[in-house]
Design an enzyme around this catalytic site. Structure first.
Site, PDB file in Angstrom:
ATOM      1  N   ASP A   1       0.855  -1.191   0.000  1.00  0.00           N
ATOM      2  CA  ASP A   1       0.000   0.000   0.000  1.00  0.00           C
ATOM      3  C   ASP A   1       0.890   1.240   0.000  1.00  0.00           C
ATOM      4  O   ASP A   1       1.775   1.367   0.828  1.00  0.00           O
ATOM      5  CB  ASP A   1      -0.906  -0.017   1.246  1.00  0.00           C
TER       6      ASP A   1
ATOM      7  N   HIS B   1      -9.253  -1.333  -8.229  1.00  0.00           N
ATOM      8  CA  HIS B   1      -9.134  -0.228  -7.270  1.00  0.00           C
ATOM      9  C   HIS B   1      -8.351   0.935  -7.890  1.00  0.00           C
ATOM     10  O   HIS B   1      -8.726   2.095  -7.730  1.00  0.00           O
ATOM     11  CB  HIS B   1      -8.453  -0.758  -6.008  1.00  0.00           C
TER      12      HIS B   1
HETATM   13  C1  HEM Z   1     -10.000  -1.763   1.921  1.00  0.00           C
HETATM   14  C2  HEM Z   1      -9.671  -0.565   1.538  1.00  0.00           C
HETATM   15  C3  HEM Z   1      -8.480  -0.261   0.681  1.00  0.00           C
HETATM   16  C4  HEM Z   1      -7.408  -1.040   0.355  1.00  0.00           C
HETATM   17  C5  HEM Z   1      -7.104  -2.469   0.781  1.00  0.00           C
HETATM   18  C6  HEM Z   1      -6.551  -0.242  -0.504  1.00  0.00           C
HETATM   19  C7  HEM Z   1      -5.363  -0.683  -1.039  1.00  0.00           C
HETATM   20  C8  HEM Z   1      -4.677  -0.031  -2.050  1.00  0.00           C
HETATM   21  C9  HEM Z   1      -3.582  -0.606  -2.804  1.00  0.00           C
HETATM   22  C10 HEM Z   1      -2.974  -1.985  -2.555  1.00  0.00           C
HETATM   23  C11 HEM Z   1      -3.206   0.305  -3.730  1.00  0.00           C
HETATM   24  C12 HEM Z   1      -2.115   0.151  -4.806  1.00  0.00           C
HETATM   25  C13 HEM Z   1      -0.769   0.592  -4.362  1.00  0.00           C
HETATM   26  C14 HEM Z   1      -0.631   2.073  -4.131  1.00  0.00           C
HETATM   27  O1  HEM Z   1      -0.479   2.862  -5.066  1.00  0.00           O
HETATM   28  O2  HEM Z   1      -0.726   2.449  -2.974  1.00  0.00           O
HETATM   29  C15 HEM Z   1      -4.056   1.472  -3.556  1.00  0.00           C
HETATM   30  C16 HEM Z   1      -3.980   2.614  -4.308  1.00  0.00           C
HETATM   31  C17 HEM Z   1      -4.769   3.723  -4.117  1.00  0.00           C
HETATM   32  N1  HEM Z   1      -5.823   3.846  -3.230  1.00  0.00           N
HETATM   33 FE1  HEM Z   1      -6.491   2.429  -1.973  1.00  0.00          FE
HETATM   34  N2  HEM Z   1      -7.114   1.010  -0.655  1.00  0.00           N
HETATM   35  C18 HEM Z   1      -8.293   1.040   0.037  1.00  0.00           C
HETATM   36  C19 HEM Z   1      -9.171   2.108   0.143  1.00  0.00           C
HETATM   37  C20 HEM Z   1      -9.020   3.300  -0.506  1.00  0.00           C
HETATM   38  C21 HEM Z   1      -9.916   4.428  -0.402  1.00  0.00           C
HETATM   39  C22 HEM Z   1     -11.139   4.480   0.496  1.00  0.00           C
HETATM   40  C23 HEM Z   1      -9.418   5.420  -1.210  1.00  0.00           C
HETATM   41  C24 HEM Z   1      -9.931   6.805  -1.481  1.00  0.00           C
HETATM   42  C25 HEM Z   1     -10.984   7.362  -0.940  1.00  0.00           C
HETATM   43  C26 HEM Z   1      -8.206   4.912  -1.826  1.00  0.00           C
HETATM   44  C27 HEM Z   1      -7.413   5.623  -2.681  1.00  0.00           C
HETATM   45  C28 HEM Z   1      -6.337   5.120  -3.348  1.00  0.00           C
HETATM   46  C29 HEM Z   1      -5.566   5.864  -4.337  1.00  0.00           C
HETATM   47  C30 HEM Z   1      -5.764   7.315  -4.730  1.00  0.00           C
HETATM   48  C31 HEM Z   1      -4.590   4.993  -4.827  1.00  0.00           C
HETATM   49  C32 HEM Z   1      -3.531   5.282  -5.916  1.00  0.00           C
HETATM   50  C33 HEM Z   1      -4.160   5.119  -7.296  1.00  0.00           C
HETATM   51  C34 HEM Z   1      -3.167   5.448  -8.394  1.00  0.00           C
HETATM   52  O3  HEM Z   1      -2.990   6.634  -8.667  1.00  0.00           O
HETATM   53  O4  HEM Z   1      -2.550   4.505  -8.919  1.00  0.00           O
HETATM   54  N3  HEM Z   1      -7.989   3.631  -1.373  1.00  0.00           N
HETATM   55  N4  HEM Z   1      -4.951   1.236  -2.523  1.00  0.00           N
END
Ligand code: HEM
Length: 299
Positions: A139, A211
């Site tokens: 993450d 996601h």
């Molecule tokens: C169970 C809930 C969630 C999990 C397990 C999760 C996990 C992850 C993972 C593994 C990534 C890809 C690696 C990274 O770039 O960090 C990611 C990217 C991202 N997540 Fe989440 N996330 C969750 C909830 C959320 C929520 C609620 C938001 C926004 C309101 C969010 C916003 C983002 C954004 C903006 C990215 C980067 C996207 C990009 O530009 O590539 N995430 N998340």
């Protein structure tokens, strides 16, 4: 521009503690200010602490500096795929190297606050190896760094509350059994990155419901970047992600959440919501150091 609270960007501690308070109706503004100032003074100097406020609470202690965009979190989605709202008044984030020191600090902070507020939620977040969540993915790979992180997270000069930051907190509970039952390639399609190395999927391999596809958003040529500091929480019976992020504009969170929960124009939802359920949700404002000091100063 005001100096942001250092703990937003200072990312070294392995253990984190989150406290959520509801202010007592009977507490007066001066009493609240005094209790918050005393609570801040209880944070050990080696520890980072970030103080943030819901709209109503910030208006109570600093009514002339409430960003118009600051709203209470409202439920998003429908049926089983709904992000619940658990908006409270004051959010405190403590960061330390060990659980004992951290809980001691939380107890110390709580003592003066308990006169004016009720502790309604607390959680312990911790870093796992390689910054992987319980679901096994790294993450933070695409999180902005340095100046880009500041630009994504901080209210710009000219807006109300420059140097402050809008905050979204959401505690998510994973259904690990369901997620782990998926073949690796399907898990990777849910996230939009490979599991081992966190490489972004490309072309046809990247589902529109991943996601990454739902949260990597450009509006009128502007990337809707946010700065994330989420961490895993929990143990064997229950576990998940304490989602925590900072943004220069609250609308960035709204846009991402609408796309995750299937209420954006295309009607698609984020497949993460099939395997994980948010059980809390709140918007906060983390004022700059100067604004926080001004708000807590005796009148
Ligand atoms: C169970 C809930 C969630 C999990 C397990 C999760 C996990 C992850 C993972 C593994 C990534 C890809 C690696 C990274 O770039 O960090 C990611 C990217 C991202 N997540 Fe989440 N996330 C969750 C909830 C959320 C929520 C609620 C938001 C926004 C309101 C969010 C916003 C983002 C954004 C903006 C990215 C980067 C996207 C990009 O530009 O590539 N995430 N998340």
């Amino acid at each position: 521009m005001g100096k942001p609270q250092a703990g937003i960007f200072h990312d070294e501690a392995d253990h984190h503690y989150y406290l959520e308070y509801r202010l007592r109706e009977a507490a007066g503004a001066d009493e609240i200010r005094e209790a918050l100032a005393a609570a801040r003074a209880c944070v050990p100097p080696e520890m980072d602490a970030v103080f943030a406020f819901g709209r109503r609470a910030w208006a109570r202690v600093h009514s002339d500096a409430v960003p118009p965009a600051l709203v209470d979190f409202e439920p998003i989605g429908s049926g089983a795929r709904t992000a619940p709202a658990t908006q409270r008044d004051v959010w405190i984030w403590l960061q330390g190297d060990g659980t004992e020191a951290l809980v001691d600090a939380a107890l110390a902070v709580d003592r003066p606050l308990s006169a004016v507020a009720v502790l309604e939620d607390e959680e312990h977040g911790f870093r796992r190896a390689e910054k992987r969540g319980f679901e096994g993915f790294i993450d933070g790979t695409e999180n902005p760094q340095g100046e880009a992180a500041r630009a994504a997270a901080l209210v710009p000069e000219g807006d109300v509350g420059p140097g402050g930051s809008f905050v979204l907190t959401q505690r998510w509970v994973h259904d690990l059994h369901a997620f782990e039952a998926l073949p690796l390639a399907v898990q990777e399609g849910v996230i939009g990155r490979t599991k081992a190395e966190s490489v972004e999927l490309e072309g046809d391999a990247m589902p529109a419901t991943s996601h990454v596809s739902r949260t990597d958003v450009v509006v009128e040529g502007v990337k809707q970047k946010i700065f994330r500091r989420s961490l895993p929480w929990g143990g064997v019976a229950k576990q998940g992600l304490y989602f925590l992020a900072f943004a220069c504009a609250l609308s960035r969170f709204e846009i991402q959440l609408e796309r995750m929960y299937g209420v954006a124009e295309d009607g698609l939802h984020d497949r993460v919501t099939e395997f994980s359920q948010a059980v809390s949700g709140a918007y906060w404002f983390a004022p700059s150091e100067e604004e926080l000091a001004a708000a807590l100063a005796a009148r």
